[in-house]
Design a protein around this motif. Structure first.
Motif, short mmCIF file in Angstrom:
data_model
loop_
_atom_site.label_atom_id
_atom_site.label_comp_id
_atom_site.label_asym_id
_atom_site.label_seq_id
_atom_site.Cartn_x
_atom_site.Cartn_y
_atom_site.Cartn_z
N LEU A 267 2.14 39.66 41.43
CA LEU A 267 2.91 40.74 42.05
C LEU A 267 3.09 41.94 41.14
CD1 LEU A 267 5.78 38.63 43.70
CD2 LEU A 267 3.74 39.59 44.83
N ALA B 90 4.63 36.09 39.41
CA ALA B 90 5.02 37.38 38.84
C ALA B 90 3.80 38.20 38.43
CB ALA B 90 5.95 37.15 37.64
N GLU B 91 2.84 37.55 37.80
CA GLU B 91 1.62 38.25 37.40
C GLU B 91 0.87 38.79 38.62
OE1 GLU B 91 -0.42 35.31 35.06
OE2 GLU B 91 0.86 35.65 33.32
N LEU C 295 6.56 43.48 49.64
CA LEU C 295 6.54 42.41 48.64
C LEU C 295 6.28 41.07 49.33
CD1 LEU C 295 7.37 41.84 45.49
CD2 LEU C 295 9.21 40.64 46.65
N TRP D 285 3.31 38.60 48.41
CA TRP D 285 3.65 37.22 48.03
C TRP D 285 2.76 36.25 48.80
CZ3 TRP D 285 8.38 35.84 45.22
CH2 TRP D 285 8.63 34.47 45.15
N TYR E 151 12.22 38.45 37.90
CA TYR E 151 12.34 39.06 39.22
C TYR E 151 12.02 38.03 40.31
CZ TYR E 151 11.90 42.53 42.93
OH TYR E 151 12.05 43.24 44.09
N ASN F 231 18.04 39.13 44.54
CA ASN F 231 17.28 40.33 44.90
C ASN F 231 16.81 40.22 46.34
OD1 ASN F 231 17.39 41.72 42.45
ND2 ASN F 231 15.42 40.98 41.75
N VAL G 85 5.21 41.98 38.53
CA VAL G 85 6.63 42.03 38.16
C VAL G 85 6.89 40.99 37.09
CG1 VAL G 85 7.32 42.85 40.46
CG2 VAL G 85 7.32 40.39 39.98
N GLY G 86 8.10 40.95 36.58
CA GLY G 86 8.46 39.95 35.60
C GLY G 86 8.85 38.63 36.26
N GLN G 87 8.75 37.54 35.51
CA GLN G 87 9.12 36.22 36.03
C GLN G 87 10.56 36.19 36.46
OE1 GLN G 87 11.29 33.96 34.10
NE2 GLN G 87 11.33 32.59 35.87
#
Length: 90
Positions: A35, A32-33, A56, A60, A41, A50, A37-39
């Motif tokens: 990317l 997440a960090e 993305l 990733w 997500y 999702n 985004v939040g964990q």
């Protein structure tokens, strides 16, 4: 083919993404960090809540230190995931 989070092909993508992350030694929090985004997500992607867009997906793979194209070849070519390979050593 209809587009659905629950299509069998999407199950393969989710399994591949998780496998790539785990084999890179990254937690969901670390991914997440990377990317931005939040964990939760990352968790929702891996659980099928999702969609994953192509950008993305590329980020990733980069965060895991693997080539996006080669990783995609594993998915579409039916190459077994490393965690499913018998006798695999790390």
């Amino acid at each position: 083919m209809s587009v659905s989070l629950y299509h069998a092909d999407y199950d393969g993508l989710r399994a591949l993404l998780k496998d790539v992350r785990v084999n890179a030694g990254l937690t969901q929090v670390q991914m997440a960090e990377a990317l931005g985004v939040g964990q939760s997500y990352v968790s929702k992607i891996e659980r099928g809540e999702n969609f994953v867009d192509v950008l993305l997906y590329i980020r990733w793979c980069q965060a895991c230190g693997v080539l996006a194209g080669s990783t995609l070849d594993r998915l579409v070519g039916g190459v077994p995931l490393p965690s499913a390979s018998p006798g695999r050593t790390t």
